[in-house]
Design a protein around this motif. Structure first.
Motif, PDB file in Angstrom:
ATOM      1  N   ILE A 193      21.955 -19.967  27.163  1.00 24.86           N
ATOM      2  CA  ILE A 193      22.166 -18.708  26.442  1.00 24.86           C
ATOM      3  C   ILE A 193      23.327 -17.977  27.104  1.00 24.86           C
ATOM      4  N   SER A 194      24.112 -17.271  26.313  1.00 21.56           N
ATOM      5  CA  SER A 194      25.283 -16.587  26.860  1.00 21.56           C
ATOM      6  C   SER A 194      24.859 -15.332  27.627  1.00 21.56           C
ATOM      7  N   VAL A 195      25.730 -14.933  28.548  1.00 19.63           N
ATOM      8  CA  VAL A 195      25.480 -13.743  29.356  1.00 19.63           C
ATOM      9  C   VAL A 195      25.417 -12.504  28.468  1.00 19.63           C
ATOM     10  N   VAL A 196      26.215 -12.462  27.438  1.00 17.28           N
ATOM     11  CA  VAL A 196      26.225 -11.315  26.515  1.00 17.28           C
ATOM     12  C   VAL A 196      24.862 -11.170  25.842  1.00 17.28           C
ATOM     13  N   LYS A 197      24.268 -12.280  25.423  1.00 21.07           N
ATOM     14  CA  LYS A 197      22.947 -12.216  24.787  1.00 21.07           C
ATOM     15  C   LYS A 197      21.887 -11.739  25.775  1.00 21.07           C
ATOM     16  N   ILE A 198      21.969 -12.181  27.020  1.00 14.48           N
ATOM     17  CA  ILE A 198      21.022 -11.727  28.046  1.00 14.48           C
ATOM     18  C   ILE A 198      21.151 -10.224  28.238  1.00 14.48           C
ATOM     19  N   LEU A 199      22.386  -9.732  28.292  1.00 18.25           N
ATOM     20  CA  LEU A 199      22.601  -8.288  28.448  1.00 18.25           C
ATOM     21  C   LEU A 199      22.048  -7.512  27.252  1.00 18.25           C
ATOM     22  N   TRP A 200      22.213  -8.028  26.039  1.00 18.92           N
ATOM     23  CA  TRP A 200      21.664  -7.368  24.849  1.00 18.92           C
ATOM     24  C   TRP A 200      20.138  -7.313  24.908  1.00 18.92           C
ATOM     25  N   ILE A 201      19.536  -8.396  25.385  1.00 16.96           N
ATOM     26  CA  ILE A 201      18.068  -8.437  25.484  1.00 16.96           C
ATOM     27  C   ILE A 201      17.582  -7.376  26.457  1.00 16.96           C
ATOM     28  N   PHE A 202      18.191  -7.314  27.641  1.00 19.91           N
ATOM     29  CA  PHE A 202      17.745  -6.335  28.630  1.00 19.91           C
ATOM     30  C   PHE A 202      18.098  -4.906  28.214  1.00 19.91           C
ATOM     31  N   LEU A 203      19.179  -4.736  27.476  1.00 15.80           N
ATOM     32  CA  LEU A 203      19.494  -3.418  26.934  1.00 15.80           C
ATOM     33  C   LEU A 203      18.427  -2.992  25.929  1.00 15.80           C
ATOM     34  N   GLY A 204      17.977  -3.936  25.101  1.00 16.02           N
ATOM     35  CA  GLY A 204      16.912  -3.643  24.144  1.00 16.02           C
ATOM     36  C   GLY A 204      15.608  -3.270  24.826  1.00 16.02           C
TER      37      GLY A 204
END
Length: 91
Positions: free
Chosen positions: A70-81
């Protein structure tokens, strides 16, 4: 018939079972104490359990996805959510 359960899914499910068990135990404590004041204290304590379980299950899930590239951007979006959920619940 053998059913294969992924370790990540099993870990997430076990955390949710633990969380549910804590909730049920808290309900029994409220009934045992039979006091509104003490029931509010028990209920307030549950406010700590929910976010901790949410963060842990999300972390396990994301770590499981990372194995799937999974991309780092998607991980950041998940934790932002998750952060938005926690902030929304607190305010």
């Amino acid at each position: 018939m053998f059913i294969f359960i992924e370790k990540v899914v099993l870990g997430m499910a076990l955390l949710r079972i633990l969380s549910g068990s804590i909730e049920i135990f808290a309900a029994f404590l409220m009934l045992k104490f039979n006091s509104v004041e003490k029931a509010l204290i028990v209920n307030s304590s549950l406010a700590l359990v929910g976010p901790i379980i949410l963060i842990l299950t999300t972390t396990i899930g994301v770590l499981g996805l990372v194995g799937g590239n999974i991309s780092v951007v998607k991980i950041l979006w998940i934790f932002l959510g998750v952060s938005c959920i926690l902030i929304g619940v607190r305010w």
